[in-house]
Design an enzyme around this catalytic site. Structure first.
Site, PDB file in Angstrom:
ATOM      1  N   GLY A 117       6.220   0.737   5.970  1.00  0.00           N
ATOM      2  CA  GLY A 117       7.114  -0.208   5.295  1.00  0.00           C
ATOM      3  C   GLY A 117       7.269   0.092   3.815  1.00  0.00           C
ATOM      4  N   CYS A 118       6.167   0.423   3.175  1.00  0.00           N
ATOM      5  CA  CYS A 118       6.202   0.694   1.735  1.00  0.00           C
ATOM      6  C   CYS A 118       6.946   1.991   1.437  1.00  0.00           C
ATOM      7  CB  CYS A 118       4.785   0.733   1.169  1.00  0.00           C
ATOM      8  SG  CYS A 118       3.968  -0.875   1.331  1.00  0.00           S
ATOM      9  N   THR A 119       6.842   2.969   2.336  1.00  0.00           N
ATOM     10  CA  THR A 119       7.571   4.221   2.168  1.00  0.00           C
ATOM     11  C   THR A 119       9.071   3.984   2.356  1.00  0.00           C
ATOM     12  OG1 THR A 119       5.656   5.501   2.866  1.00  0.00           O
ATOM     13  CG2 THR A 119       7.805   6.590   3.023  1.00  0.00           C
TER      14      THR A 119
ATOM     15  N   LYS B 175       0.830  -1.209   0.000  1.00  0.00           N
ATOM     16  CA  LYS B 175       0.000   0.000   0.000  1.00  0.00           C
ATOM     17  C   LYS B 175       0.865   1.260   0.000  1.00  0.00           C
ATOM     18  CE  LYS B 175      -4.288   1.433   2.195  1.00  0.00           C
ATOM     19  NZ  LYS B 175      -5.009   1.475   0.950  1.00  0.00           N
TER      20      LYS B 175
ATOM     21  N   ALA C  55      10.250   2.240  -0.869  1.00  0.00           N
ATOM     22  CA  ALA C  55      10.259   3.136  -2.027  1.00  0.00           C
ATOM     23  C   ALA C  55      11.357   4.196  -1.920  1.00  0.00           C
ATOM     24  CB  ALA C  55       8.891   3.807  -2.181  1.00  0.00           C
TER      25      ALA C  55
END
Length: 158
Positions: A50-52, A45, A55
């Protein structure tokens, strides 16, 4: 759906994409990229911790990655959410929107997950590296956000 195997042709798809060289929303077909090494990284998401982390690590090493491959992030978020995520963190790479879950199912990364004892379906953090001939050369499964970049760079060095 089972995950595609190593050394098999990467499943083809057509989906909306934004970011990187795709300045506005357009449609991308994976097979149109044959002749180029591709990194497809699936993440749960946009704009979550975690995704930030994942990325931004890719963003910070973009010059190293872009010399070796074209990278695309894929999540089930809509294109407008991708655009906000890209803008907020100045991400230099494109993100593919898979709102209908077609691609996550095709790649076998839409799986049952568990959080605090509750079971739900979600995207497993997995990366596929695809060779110039369209075959899958590396699969990084259940990636930890902080370790993802070093794993991708190591796989691209092969």
């Amino acid at each position: 759906m089972p995950r595609p195997a190593l050394h098999t042709l990467a499943p083809d798809f057509t989906a909306p994409v934004i970011g990187g060289t795709y300045k506005s929303e357009t449609t991308l077909t994976l097979s149109s990229l044959r002749g180029q090494k591709i990194v497809l990284y699936f993440y749960p998401k946009d704009d979550t911790p975690g995704c930030t982390t994942q990325a931004c690590a890719l963003r910070d090493s973009w010059s190293q990655i872009t010399k070796k491959a074209h990278l695309f992030g894929i999540s089930t978020d809509p294109i407008k959410r991708h655009a906000k995520f890209i803008e907020k963190y100045t991400l230099p790479f494109p993100l593919i929107a898979d709102e209908d879950h077609h691609i996550v199912n095709l790649y076998g990364v839409w799986v049952e997950k568990s959080l605090y004892g509750k079971k739900y379906l979600g995207t497993e953090r997995t990366t596929f590296i695809i060779s110039v001939d369209g075959s899958i050369t590396t699969i990084l499964e259940k990636v930890k956000p902080a370790e993802h970049l070093s794993q991708v760079l190591a796989a691209l060095a092969l």
